[in-house]
Enzyme design. Structure first.
Site, short mmCIF file in Angstrom:
data_model
loop_
_atom_site.label_atom_id
_atom_site.label_comp_id
_atom_site.label_asym_id
_atom_site.label_seq_id
_atom_site.Cartn_x
_atom_site.Cartn_y
_atom_site.Cartn_z
N GLY A 1 0.82 -1.20 0.00
CA GLY A 1 0.00 0.00 0.00
C GLY A 1 0.85 1.24 0.00
O GLY A 1 2.03 1.22 0.36
N ASP B 1 -7.18 7.99 13.20
CA ASP B 1 -7.56 7.66 11.83
C ASP B 1 -8.10 6.23 11.77
O ASP B 1 -7.63 5.41 10.97
CB ASP B 1 -6.37 7.83 10.89
CG ASP B 1 -6.78 7.85 9.42
OD1 ASP B 1 -7.98 8.10 9.14
OD2 ASP B 1 -5.92 7.63 8.55
#
Length: 733
Positions: free
Chosen positions: A443, A563
């Site tokens: 990622g 987050d």
């Protein structure tokens, strides 16, 4: 004549045939509903809320905001109106008393308008009402005592209006009441004590932002069913906090701030699970969890008096100390100082002995070296010198000097060759092995590129590249990484090591084998997937809640993630959840540049197939979207609530899901809340697959209530993550 008569008869028949059919009359329920249309004015230029309310219709069951059902065993009977929802339309006017003739009306939702005047008493003739949502209007007058004439009333939300006067003792007759929300009104007087023992089913009580005075009734502690919030904030309540509130279930979140309460906060029962925000803005309160000790009898609320019932001062107590007691205290002080000295000496020699440990030969992460300094075989250097700083085995004195040089002398920065530091003792590999290994990009985001690296022993690790800057902030970087490394929990990704060099910063952690929750929910194509069973989703939710609760309550620094979203919840092959990426924002700010702009590690191969684009803002709390705001634990709780709603509905937060009742709300939280207010069938909101398992419906409903508590707009109302986890653990047990 007969011919003429026949002609006239034919003409009459033709005229009768050509005449329009007589209009069917509107049902009595429809006529009652038209009284609302006549009682309000709609804002100019806005779409009409009553566009399809046609008085020529035979039934109102197709009108917008109206729901009907068959209420008798005879299926041939006409359906009756059971729900009315005309909310958020800016309607000005009053509530017509004719709505009380809707004998089968179960829920009335008129919130978010500009209705004024009192609630008409005839409304309570609609004895089937069990949910009354009138919040967000300008209604006034006292709370009608006859409101408890509704025998099935469960949900009463009159918040954000202009109601005034005292709470009537008649509220004790609302035996079925589950939620009583009267916040943001003008109620005054003392809170009656006799009401609460009778409300055996109450799960939420909110009397905040009114003008209540006097003490908090101890009888509120008898609300054994209370499981959500007890909010008495922003009133003018005074006196001590009753210890009886500690008898409430531990899952209850208190909010008592903004009053004139005094004395010491009780430390029993459910008080132990409350944070400091529950008691703020009460200048005379003291004790844990506030940072204000109860130093004087006046503060603690426990008067101290001498033999003659006169207050005993500190000077009096000092005068009363006997010589023997003074000698005993002095001896104890001396013993304490001596013990402290022994501890300091022990730590000094322990540190000196540890500092002699060195790394020799090839640099190994987590190894104990082989130098003469590590004389005990069982002792391992936890933070050995790394990055090619190995020396010769024949010199013990040389090793500490090399270690000192590797950390640099200016600002604590690492040496040019880098510093690879083990956080976990049992984790061993060589630096060049890491840099030579084949890597696959998992990622790439603003928090760096993440690689899967398979070491020579076949063990995969995840390596995150943080960037190139920040060489002047080495000590600050190390302090942050060490704090992250001390976090050890089964549902949190474990940091194993880190690498520091002026031109590269890496974090090495466990590789979790089954991707992340975003991919599990939406698949590689990004489309909704129903492959996860309810038991699996519940396991993921519980594990995530446990991990977050540990970060908030038990970790050394009491971390805020900041987050929380599905892509940061990793899954193993058993679908156990692991929270990742906590603490990274701080590390990125230390390195001071974009970590995703650099190249790949060694011969890294890009592998982006399992990475799905995701809009992080859709999981953020409302207050988190204000520029410049600082992350709080309440942010994480809201974000977790959105993730839980996604697990329950199978819908992404950025979608605008619709139900069979054509409800369209641009955000999943508001959509679910509106569905519950309007009593939309659970099958219309939940992922259909979840209702196929035994007992799933009851468990899903309980999980929905947890998610709704997490996603309250007011952060102070949201429960603590510890409470959220405890509530989820009860689901399915």
């Amino acid at each position: 004549m007969s011919r003429r008569a026949s002609l006239w008869s034919l003409i009459a028949l033709l005229a009768l045939a050509a005449a329009p059919a007589p209009a069917l009359s509107l049902s009595p329920d429809g006529l009652s509903l038209l009284s609302l249309k006549s009682a309000v004015d709609e804002p100019p230029g806005a779409a009409s809320a009553f566009a399809d309310w046609n008085e020529d219709d035979p039934t109102p069951c197709r009108w917008t905001g109206v729901s009907c059902a068959n209420v008798s065993a005879n299926s041939s009977d006409d359906p009756r109106v059971v729900g009315l929802a005309v909310s958020g339309k800016g309607l000005r006017g009053y509530i017509p008393s004719e709505l009380g003739t809707l004998l089968y009306l179960r829920r009335l939702n008129l919130h978010g308008n500009d209705l004024s005047g009192p609630i008409p008493d005839p409304l309570f003739n609609a004895t089937s009402l069990h949910s009354l949502f009138l919040y967000g209007n300008n209604l006034s007058g006292p709370l009608p005592p006859s409101i408890c004439g509704l025998p099935r009333l469960q949900n009463l939300d009159l918040s954000n209006n202009s109601f005034s006067g005292a709470l009537p003792d008649g509220l004790r007759s609302c035996k079925q009441l589950q939620r009583l929300i009267l916040a943001d009104n003008r109620f005054s007087g003392e809170i009656p004590a006799a009401i609460w023992p009778a409300l055996e089913n109450l799960v939420q009580l909110d009397l905040s932002s009114n003008n209540f005075t006097g003490p908090i009734p101890a009888e509120i502690g008898q609300l054994k069913s209370l499981s959500s919030t007890l909010n008495l904030s922003h009133n003018r309540l005074s006196g001590a906090i009753p210890k009886a509130l500690g008898d409430l279930p531990v899952t209850v979140s208190f909010d008592l701030k903004g009053n004139n309460l005094s004395g010491e906060i009780p430390q029993t029962g459910s008080f132990a699970s409350q944070g400091p925000t529950a008691f703020l803005a009460n200048p005379l309160l003291c004790g844990f969890p506030l940072q204000k000790a109860c130093n004087s009898p006046a503060q603690s609320g426990a008067p101290s008096s001498g033999p003659n019932n006169s207050p005993t001062t500190d000077s009096d107590s000092r005068k009363g100390l006997s010589p023997g007691l003074i000698i005993l205290i002095s001896v104890a002080d001396a013993a304490g100082v001596a013990l402290l000295g022994l501890v300091v000496v022990y730590i000094y020699w322990k540190k000196k002995d540890t500092d002699t440990c060195s790394c020799t030969g090839k640099t190994k992460l987590g190894g104990g070296g082989g130098g003469g300094g590590c004389r005990a075989a069982a002792r391992i250097c936890v933070f050995p010198c790394l990055g090619g700083a190995g020396g010769h085995e024949d010199s013990e004195a040389e090793e500490p000097e090399k270690s000192e040089r590797s950390h640099g002398d200016s600002g604590g920065a690492a040496g040019k060759e880098g510093d690879l530091v083990a956080i976990d003792r049992g984790f061993t590999f060589e630096l060049d092995e890491l840099l030579r290994a084949s890597a696959y990009v998992l990622g790439k985001s603003g928090l760096g590129i993440v690689y899967k690296v398979v070491l020579g022993n076949g063990v995969p690790v995840a390596v995150r590249r943080l960037g190139e800057g920040g060489e002047q902030r080495y000590k600050e970087f190390v302090a942050e990484v060490q704090a992250i490394g001390r976090v050890k929990h089964p549902n949190v990704v474990k940091l194993r090591a880190y690498y520091w060099a002026p031109d590269e910063k890496l974090l090495i952690s466990d590789f979790i084998s089954n991707g992340n929750l975003a991919s599990a929910l939406r698949g590689k194509s990004g489309q909704p997937s129903s492959s996860l069973s309810w038991s699996t989703r519940l396991r993921i939710a519980k594990g995530t809640a446990r991990g977050l609760a540990y970060l908030h309550e038990c970790s050394p620094r009491k971390f805020v993630h900041g987050d929380v979203k599905p892509s940061n919840i990793l899954l193993d092959n058993e679908f156990q959840a692991y929270i990742s990426d906590f603490g990274l924002n701080r590390l990125i700010s230390i390195t001071g540049n974009n970590p995703s702009s650099g190249g790949f590690i060694g011969g890294a191969l890009p592998y982006f197939k399992s990475v799905q684009p995701e809009k992080a803002n859709n999981y953020r709390a409302p207050e988190a979207r204000v520029p410049g705001s600082r992350p709080t634990q309440k942010w994480d709780i809201y974000s977790f609530g959105v993730v839980l709603l996604e697990l329950l509905t199978g819908k992404s937060p950025e979608l605008s899901p619709t139900t069979s009742t054509s409800i369209e709300v641009p955000d999943i939280v508001r959509w679910v809340r509106k569905g519950f207010e309007d009593e939309v069938p659970l099958s219309d909101m939940v992922d259909p697959m979840l209702l196929q398992e035994v007992h799933a419906k009851k468990e899903v409903l309980a999980a929905f209530h947890v998610a709704l508590a997490c996603t309250e707009a007011d952060p102070e109302i949201r429960p603590r993550m510890k409470t959220v986890s405890e509530n989820l653990e009860r689901v399915g047990t």
